[in-house]
Design an enzyme around this catalytic site. Structure first.
Site, PDB file in Angstrom:
ATOM      1  N   ILE A 165     -22.802 -14.822 -20.255  1.00 26.49           N
ATOM      2  CA  ILE A 165     -22.178 -13.934 -19.140  1.00 26.49           C
ATOM      3  C   ILE A 165     -20.466 -13.704 -19.442  1.00 26.49           C
ATOM      4  O   ILE A 165     -19.775 -14.646 -19.725  1.00 26.49           O
ATOM      5  CB  ILE A 165     -22.396 -14.799 -17.948  1.00 26.49           C
ATOM      6  CG1 ILE A 165     -23.947 -15.240 -17.727  1.00 26.49           C
ATOM      7  CG2 ILE A 165     -22.053 -13.921 -16.690  1.00 26.49           C
ATOM      8  CD1 ILE A 165     -24.945 -14.254 -17.886  1.00 26.49           C
ATOM      9  N   GLY A 184     -17.093 -24.275  -7.540  1.00 28.67           N
ATOM     10  CA  GLY A 184     -16.468 -23.279  -8.444  1.00 28.67           C
ATOM     11  C   GLY A 184     -16.669 -21.719  -7.813  1.00 28.67           C
ATOM     12  O   GLY A 184     -17.117 -21.211  -8.581  1.00 28.67           O
ATOM     13  N   ASP A 226     -12.006 -31.097  -6.906  1.00 29.06           N
ATOM     14  CA  ASP A 226     -11.903 -31.348  -8.273  1.00 29.06           C
ATOM     15  C   ASP A 226     -13.219 -32.113  -8.743  1.00 29.06           C
ATOM     16  O   ASP A 226     -13.446 -33.360  -8.426  1.00 29.06           O
ATOM     17  CB  ASP A 226     -10.933 -32.033  -8.869  1.00 29.06           C
ATOM     18  CG  ASP A 226     -10.758 -32.372 -10.377  1.00 29.06           C
ATOM     19  OD1 ASP A 226     -11.842 -32.079 -10.985  1.00 29.06           O
ATOM     20  OD2 ASP A 226      -9.808 -33.087 -10.966  1.00 29.06           O
ATOM     21  N   TYR A 247     -21.432 -29.892 -24.741  1.00 31.91           N
ATOM     22  CA  TYR A 247     -21.656 -29.223 -23.635  1.00 31.91           C
ATOM     23  C   TYR A 247     -23.214 -28.662 -23.374  1.00 31.91           C
ATOM     24  O   TYR A 247     -23.804 -28.963 -22.321  1.00 31.91           O
ATOM     25  CB  TYR A 247     -20.944 -27.619 -23.735  1.00 31.91           C
ATOM     26  CG  TYR A 247     -21.132 -26.648 -22.571  1.00 31.91           C
ATOM     27  CD1 TYR A 247     -20.707 -26.752 -21.440  1.00 31.91           C
ATOM     28  CD2 TYR A 247     -21.955 -25.777 -22.839  1.00 31.91           C
ATOM     29  CE1 TYR A 247     -20.808 -25.707 -20.511  1.00 31.91           C
ATOM     30  CE2 TYR A 247     -22.252 -24.627 -22.121  1.00 31.91           C
ATOM     31  CZ  TYR A 247     -21.786 -24.707 -20.764  1.00 31.91           C
ATOM     32  OH  TYR A 247     -22.199 -23.888 -19.745  1.00 31.91           O
ATOM     33  N   SER A 268     -14.375 -19.824  -6.853  1.00 30.74           N
ATOM     34  CA  SER A 268     -13.259 -19.129  -6.925  1.00 30.74           C
ATOM     35  C   SER A 268     -13.430 -17.699  -7.844  1.00 30.74           C
ATOM     36  O   SER A 268     -12.727 -16.853  -7.738  1.00 30.74           O
ATOM     37  CB  SER A 268     -12.101 -19.882  -7.235  1.00 30.74           C
ATOM     38  OG  SER A 268     -12.300 -20.837  -8.485  1.00 30.74           O
ATOM     39  N   ARG A 269     -14.252 -18.080  -8.995  1.00 31.35           N
ATOM     40  CA  ARG A 269     -14.136 -17.064  -9.958  1.00 31.35           C
ATOM     41  C   ARG A 269     -15.618 -16.846 -10.579  1.00 31.35           C
ATOM     42  O   ARG A 269     -16.439 -17.696 -10.507  1.00 31.35           O
ATOM     43  CB  ARG A 269     -13.336 -17.461 -11.075  1.00 31.35           C
ATOM     44  CG  ARG A 269     -11.708 -17.437 -10.811  1.00 31.35           C
ATOM     45  CD  ARG A 269     -10.940 -17.854 -11.961  1.00 31.35           C
ATOM     46  NE  ARG A 269     -10.886 -19.136 -12.461  1.00 31.35           N
ATOM     47  CZ  ARG A 269     -11.475 -19.620 -13.582  1.00 31.35           C
ATOM     48  NH1 ARG A 269     -11.814 -18.786 -14.443  1.00 31.35           N
ATOM     49  NH2 ARG A 269     -11.415 -20.869 -14.047  1.00 31.35           N
ATOM     50  N   LYS A 311     -25.867 -29.992 -20.453  1.00 31.03           N
ATOM     51  CA  LYS A 311     -26.473 -28.952 -19.730  1.00 31.03           C
ATOM     52  C   LYS A 311     -27.980 -29.246 -19.967  1.00 31.03           C
ATOM     53  O   LYS A 311     -28.770 -29.053 -19.011  1.00 31.03           O
ATOM     54  CB  LYS A 311     -26.388 -27.581 -20.182  1.00 31.03           C
ATOM     55  CG  LYS A 311     -24.955 -27.014 -19.893  1.00 31.03           C
ATOM     56  CD  LYS A 311     -24.871 -27.016 -18.284  1.00 31.03           C
ATOM     57  CE  LYS A 311     -23.443 -26.073 -18.003  1.00 31.03           C
ATOM     58  NZ  LYS A 311     -23.154 -26.152 -16.648  1.00 31.03           N
TER      59      LYS A 311
HETATM   60  N1  NAP Z   1     -20.028 -17.654 -18.745  1.00 28.16           N
HETATM   61  C1  NAP Z   1     -21.197 -18.008 -19.054  1.00 28.16           C
HETATM   62  O1  NAP Z   1     -21.300 -17.384 -20.489  1.00 28.16           O
HETATM   63  C2  NAP Z   1     -22.048 -19.233 -19.030  1.00 28.16           C
HETATM   64  C3  NAP Z   1     -23.106 -19.353 -19.429  1.00 28.16           C
HETATM   65  C4  NAP Z   1     -23.821 -20.390 -19.083  1.00 28.16           C
HETATM   66  C5  NAP Z   1     -23.467 -21.289 -18.271  1.00 28.16           C
HETATM   67  N2  NAP Z   1     -22.546 -20.964 -17.488  1.00 28.16           N
HETATM   68  C6  NAP Z   1     -22.167 -21.968 -16.466  1.00 28.16           C
HETATM   69  O2  NAP Z   1     -21.933 -21.145 -15.189  1.00 28.16           O
HETATM   70  C7  NAP Z   1     -20.846 -22.058 -14.547  1.00 28.16           C
HETATM   71  C8  NAP Z   1     -19.920 -21.078 -13.992  1.00 28.16           C
HETATM   72  O3  NAP Z   1     -19.272 -20.622 -14.960  1.00 28.16           O
HETATM   73  P1  NAP Z   1     -18.465 -19.151 -15.201  1.00 28.16           P
HETATM   74  O4  NAP Z   1     -18.823 -18.359 -16.249  1.00 28.16           O
HETATM   75  O5  NAP Z   1     -18.322 -18.617 -13.691  1.00 28.16           O
HETATM   76  O6  NAP Z   1     -17.016 -19.842 -15.459  1.00 28.16           O
HETATM   77  P2  NAP Z   1     -15.500 -19.598 -14.684  1.00 28.16           P
HETATM   78  O7  NAP Z   1     -15.165 -18.020 -14.712  1.00 28.16           O
HETATM   79  O8  NAP Z   1     -14.592 -20.264 -16.000  1.00 28.16           O
HETATM   80  O9  NAP Z   1     -15.370 -20.092 -13.329  1.00 28.16           O
HETATM   81  C9  NAP Z   1     -15.360 -21.493 -13.405  1.00 28.16           C
HETATM   82  C10 NAP Z   1     -15.380 -21.992 -12.055  1.00 28.16           C
HETATM   83  O10 NAP Z   1     -15.649 -23.445 -12.344  1.00 28.16           O
HETATM   84  C11 NAP Z   1     -14.592 -24.277 -11.105  1.00 28.16           C
HETATM   85  N3  NAP Z   1     -13.995 -25.439 -12.125  1.00 28.16           N
HETATM   86  C12 NAP Z   1     -13.666 -25.408 -13.402  1.00 28.16           C
HETATM   87  N4  NAP Z   1     -13.220 -26.884 -13.379  1.00 28.16           N
HETATM   88  C13 NAP Z   1     -13.601 -27.395 -12.215  1.00 28.16           C
HETATM   89  C14 NAP Z   1     -13.464 -28.934 -11.735  1.00 28.16           C
HETATM   90  N5  NAP Z   1     -13.063 -29.900 -12.467  1.00 28.16           N
HETATM   91  N6  NAP Z   1     -13.797 -29.195 -10.464  1.00 28.16           N
HETATM   92  C15 NAP Z   1     -14.293 -28.134  -9.541  1.00 28.16           C
HETATM   93  N7  NAP Z   1     -14.394 -27.027  -9.981  1.00 28.16           N
HETATM   94  C16 NAP Z   1     -14.236 -26.551 -11.270  1.00 28.16           C
HETATM   95  C17 NAP Z   1     -13.372 -23.001 -11.499  1.00 28.16           C
HETATM   96  O11 NAP Z   1     -12.574 -23.200 -10.392  1.00 28.16           O
HETATM   97  P3  NAP Z   1     -10.826 -23.028 -10.353  1.00 28.16           P
HETATM   98  O12 NAP Z   1     -11.005 -21.488 -11.048  1.00 28.16           O
HETATM   99  O13 NAP Z   1     -10.395 -23.091  -9.001  1.00 28.16           O
HETATM  100  O14 NAP Z   1     -10.132 -23.979 -11.310  1.00 28.16           O
HETATM  101  C18 NAP Z   1     -14.009 -21.811 -11.423  1.00 28.16           C
HETATM  102  O15 NAP Z   1     -14.577 -21.437 -10.182  1.00 28.16           O
HETATM  103  C19 NAP Z   1     -20.582 -23.220 -15.264  1.00 28.16           C
HETATM  104  O16 NAP Z   1     -21.338 -24.348 -14.863  1.00 28.16           O
HETATM  105  C20 NAP Z   1     -21.232 -22.860 -16.593  1.00 28.16           C
HETATM  106  O17 NAP Z   1     -21.315 -24.125 -17.393  1.00 28.16           O
HETATM  107  C21 NAP Z   1     -21.898 -19.866 -17.820  1.00 28.16           C
END
Ligand code: NAP
Length: 252
Positions: free
Chosen positions: A192, A12, A63, A159, A14-15, A163
């Site tokens: 975040i 993940g 994936d 979720y 990419s973003r 976790k």
């Molecule tokens: N943002 C928050 O508040 C927050 C808080 C706590 C924990 N987290 C955790 O932090 C991590 C990253 O979150 P983020 O905030 O950066 O989210 P995000 O901006 O939505 O990015 C999600 C990333 O995961 C990839 N992804 C989604 N589904 C996937 C799949 N089936 N197979 C492979 N890659 C997949 C996406 O790839 P594509 O874009 O290429 O599809 C993207 O690179 C996650 O594990 C999330 O649970 C986030």
């Protein structure tokens, strides 16, 4: 003689947080294999940014829900390690890719449940299992968890429970991989400001959330990315089987 470049594989990438982890690791001289799922353009852009700034990176499709693809993915990673780095292993695995969906327990269908399980837990387990033979002895695994493993928020039951499970799995990984000196920790981001699960809501909701954080603001992807990258060194050598929350002091 120059030292062999350390290599990170981040899912993940990419973003959001994964992108930031990839960029910060590259700034620290680490080679990066990052994966994207739907956003190939974004994934490639991250790799290009690293390569254009003197680093070494490649973006691959993965994936995490598709466990049947993991054997081929592992072969691809092996080939890339050989071609790009003349190595047979990499040093750091960050299981970051994940999905969130806000849905109350009463509205959670089996399909939503399975999707959350497959990406956030089952995929992480089997991807790590498949990649383990090509993680270097003395390497590190970091699982990206969530503040929601610690506090309950309506709409995040499955979720948050997954976790929590990932944090337990972190300790089991640390136990079983200890013979190879592979350390395993989890990093739990707070709230975040990424596009995760549809983003952090309207201005009013964001302000309410910020008021519950000691830092007084939502986190940025870089708040987590910089921290995770900082763990990817020998400086963290005695940190093992731990959960570290990077949430600016949320719900304390
Ligand atoms: N943002 C928050 O508040 C927050 C808080 C706590 C924990 N987290 C955790 O932090 C991590 C990253 O979150 P983020 O905030 O950066 O989210 P995000 O901006 O939505 O990015 C999600 C990333 O995961 C990839 N992804 C989604 N589904 C996937 C799949 N089936 N197979 C492979 N890659 C997949 C996406 O790839 P594509 O874009 O290429 O599809 C993207 O690179 C996650 O594990 C999330 O649970 C986030």
């Amino acid at each position: 003689m120059s030292q062999q470049q350390k290599i990170l594989l981040v899912t993940g990438g990419s973003r959001g947080i994964g992108r930031s982890i990839a960029l910060h690791a590259a700034q620290r001289g680490i080679g990066v294999i990052l994966t994207f799922n739907n956003q190939q353009k974004h994934g490639q852009a991250v790799a290009d940014e690293i390569n254009n700034n003197g680093g070494k990176a490649i973006a691959l499709h993965l994936d995490i829900a598709n466990t049947a693809s993991f054997d081929d993915f592992t072969i691809t990673v092996r080939d890339i390690l050989k071609e790009k780095w003349n190595r047979t292993s990499f040093d750091y695995l960050v299981n970051n890719g994940g999905i969130g969906q806000r849905v109350l327990i009463k509205d959670t269908t089996e399909s939503i449940f399975d999707q959350l399980v497959n990406v956030n837990f089952k995929g992480v387990f089997f991807l790590t299992q498949k990649l383990l033979p090509i993680i270097a002895d003395g390497g590190q695994i970091i699982n990206i968890s969530s503040g929601l493993a610690r506090f309950a928020f309506p709409g995040s039951a499955v979720y948050g429970a997954l976790k929590s499970g990932l944090e337990a799995l972190t300790r089991y990984f640390a136990k079983e991989f200890a013979a190879r000196r592979i350390r395993v920790n989890s990093v739990a981001p707070g709230a975040i400001d990424t596009e995760f699960g549809g983003g952090k809501g309207d201005e009013n909701q964001r302000q309410q959330m910020a008021a519950m954080i000691a830092a007084g603001r939502l986190g940025e992807a870089d708040d987590v990315g910089a921290f995770v990258a900082s763990l990817l060194s020998d400086d963290s050598r005695y940190l093992n089987a731990q959960r570290v929350e990077v949430g600016g002091g949320i719900f304390i």
